[in-house]
Write a protein that holds these residues in place. Structure first.
Motif, PDB file in Angstrom:
ATOM      1  N   LEU A 156       0.753  -1.000  -0.037  1.00 42.36           N
ATOM      2  CA  LEU A 156       0.170  -0.187   0.138  1.00 42.36           C
ATOM      3  C   LEU A 156       1.014   1.295   0.044  1.00 42.36           C
ATOM      4  O   LEU A 156       2.026   1.128   0.478  1.00 42.36           O
ATOM      5  N   ASP A 157       0.200   2.356  -0.271  1.00 44.22           N
ATOM      6  CA  ASP A 157       0.834   3.559  -0.333  1.00 44.22           C
ATOM      7  C   ASP A 157       1.471   4.042   1.213  1.00 44.22           C
ATOM      8  O   ASP A 157       0.698   3.788   2.168  1.00 44.22           O
ATOM      9  N   GLY A 158       2.635   4.254   1.322  1.00 43.54           N
ATOM     10  CA  GLY A 158       3.003   4.826   2.730  1.00 43.54           C
ATOM     11  C   GLY A 158       3.994   3.634   3.333  1.00 43.54           C
ATOM     12  O   GLY A 158       4.465   3.882   4.158  1.00 43.54           O
ATOM     13  N   GLY A 159       4.174   2.278   2.616  1.00 44.11           N
ATOM     14  CA  GLY A 159       4.755   1.296   2.934  1.00 44.11           C
ATOM     15  C   GLY A 159       4.210   0.335   3.847  1.00 44.11           C
ATOM     16  O   GLY A 159       4.888  -0.562   4.210  1.00 44.11           O
ATOM     17  N   THR A 160       2.997   0.431   4.198  1.00 43.01           N
ATOM     18  CA  THR A 160       2.362  -0.620   5.006  1.00 43.01           C
ATOM     19  C   THR A 160       1.876  -1.679   4.031  1.00 43.01           C
ATOM     20  O   THR A 160       1.622  -1.475   2.775  1.00 43.01           O
ATOM     21  N   ARG A 161       2.228  -2.859   4.419  1.00 44.79           N
ATOM     22  CA  ARG A 161       1.525  -4.256   3.799  1.00 44.79           C
ATOM     23  C   ARG A 161       0.276  -4.900   3.964  1.00 44.79           C
ATOM     24  O   ARG A 161       0.231  -5.049   5.247  1.00 44.79           O
ATOM     25  N   LEU A 162      -0.587  -5.096   3.151  1.00 40.36           N
ATOM     26  CA  LEU A 162      -1.588  -6.351   3.452  1.00 40.36           C
ATOM     27  C   LEU A 162      -1.097  -7.399   3.041  1.00 40.36           C
ATOM     28  O   LEU A 162      -1.118  -7.688   1.745  1.00 40.36           O
ATOM     29  N   ASP A 163      -1.081  -8.573   4.100  1.00 35.69           N
ATOM     30  CA  ASP A 163      -0.982  -9.731   3.642  1.00 35.69           C
ATOM     31  C   ASP A 163      -2.196 -10.536   4.074  1.00 35.69           C
ATOM     32  O   ASP A 163      -2.953 -10.263   4.994  1.00 35.69           O
ATOM     33  N   VAL A 164      -2.432 -11.475   2.883  1.00 33.62           N
ATOM     34  CA  VAL A 164      -3.854 -12.312   3.152  1.00 33.62           C
ATOM     35  C   VAL A 164      -3.449 -13.540   3.166  1.00 33.62           C
ATOM     36  O   VAL A 164      -2.936 -14.230   2.176  1.00 33.62           O
TER      37      VAL A 164
END
Length: 231
Positions: A156-164
């Motif tokens: 995601l923007d800003g460096g955060t990650r979404l892991d599913v």
């Protein structure tokens, strides 16, 4: 072997439009009594804001404590940045109840005793992670995602990650077996300046964190596992 997917993102029924990835701006954490959540997160070394019902992080992400009397419907949810781009048209998907578009907040983050600098990753649990790829691509604005045997990784923007993640992958990364089936936000990973100092703070508060898979695993609060990683 990891695979990369590239999905078309549509903002209208007949018009395709490429949009930038959205930023994660808040995570809503639910409990029957929000004050219980506040106490539990303060015990993890987080400083609460003046309301006592939220936590502000230096990367602009906020954690909100909300009341939910219905235990069956109680779950964490994620807010992604709303901007001038219209909300995307997305396919129907069970994951939709875990996401919303939200305005970012201009708040000053305090120094957290546990040394947390920001939110590194949000982990969602899914029976079939790849089944949600098209919806998540459209909603997050991220055309590309990485697919592995563990599940999906979305930047995601800003460096955060979404892991599913699949259930086995989640259990390995967070050290706890999933408590429920279906898509849900089930884990948060925070970046800290010094993992050893964070561990010392948690132990001083009577907790028993442990190292696993390069992370410091703390505890699970209302169905959400909390972990820390070195920044």
């Amino acid at each position: 072997m990891p695979a990369s997917f590239d999905w078309p993102i549509r903002s209208g029924a007949n018009q395709a439009e490429w949009i930038m990835p959205r930023k994660l701006v808040h995570v809503a954490l639910a409990a029957s009594r929000p004050q219980d959540l506040a106490q539990a997160w303060a015990r993890l070394g987080f400083a609460l804001d003046a309301s006592g019902a939220a936590i502000a992080l230096a990367d602009g992400v906020a954690l909100d404590f909300v009341a939910s009397k219905d235990a069956a419907a109680r779950r964490a949810s994620v807010g992604l940045s709303a901007d001038e781009v219209a909300a995307p048209a997305t396919p129907a998907d069970p994951a939709a109840s875990s996401f919303e578009l939200s305005a970012a907040r201009a708040t000053e983050a305090p120094r957290h005793p546990n040394g947390v600098l920001g939110l590194r990753a949000v982990a969602a649990l899914a029976d079939g992670p790849a089944d949600h790829a098209e919806y998540l691509s459209a909603f997050t604005g991220q055309r590309e995602m990485l697919a592995t045997s563990a599940g999906l990784e979305i930047r995601l923007d800003g460096g955060t990650r979404l892991d599913v993640l699949s259930a086995p992958a989640f259990a390995f990364r967070f050290g706890v077996a999933p408590a429920a089936e279906g898509f849900r936000v089930a884990g948060l990973v925070f970046a800290v300046k010094d993992l050893a100092e964070t561990e010392a703070v948690l132990r001083a508060k009577g907790l028993s964190p442990r190292q696993q898979a390069g992370r410091l695993l703390a505890e699970t609060i209302e169905g959400v596992a909390v972990a820390f990683e070195q920044a």
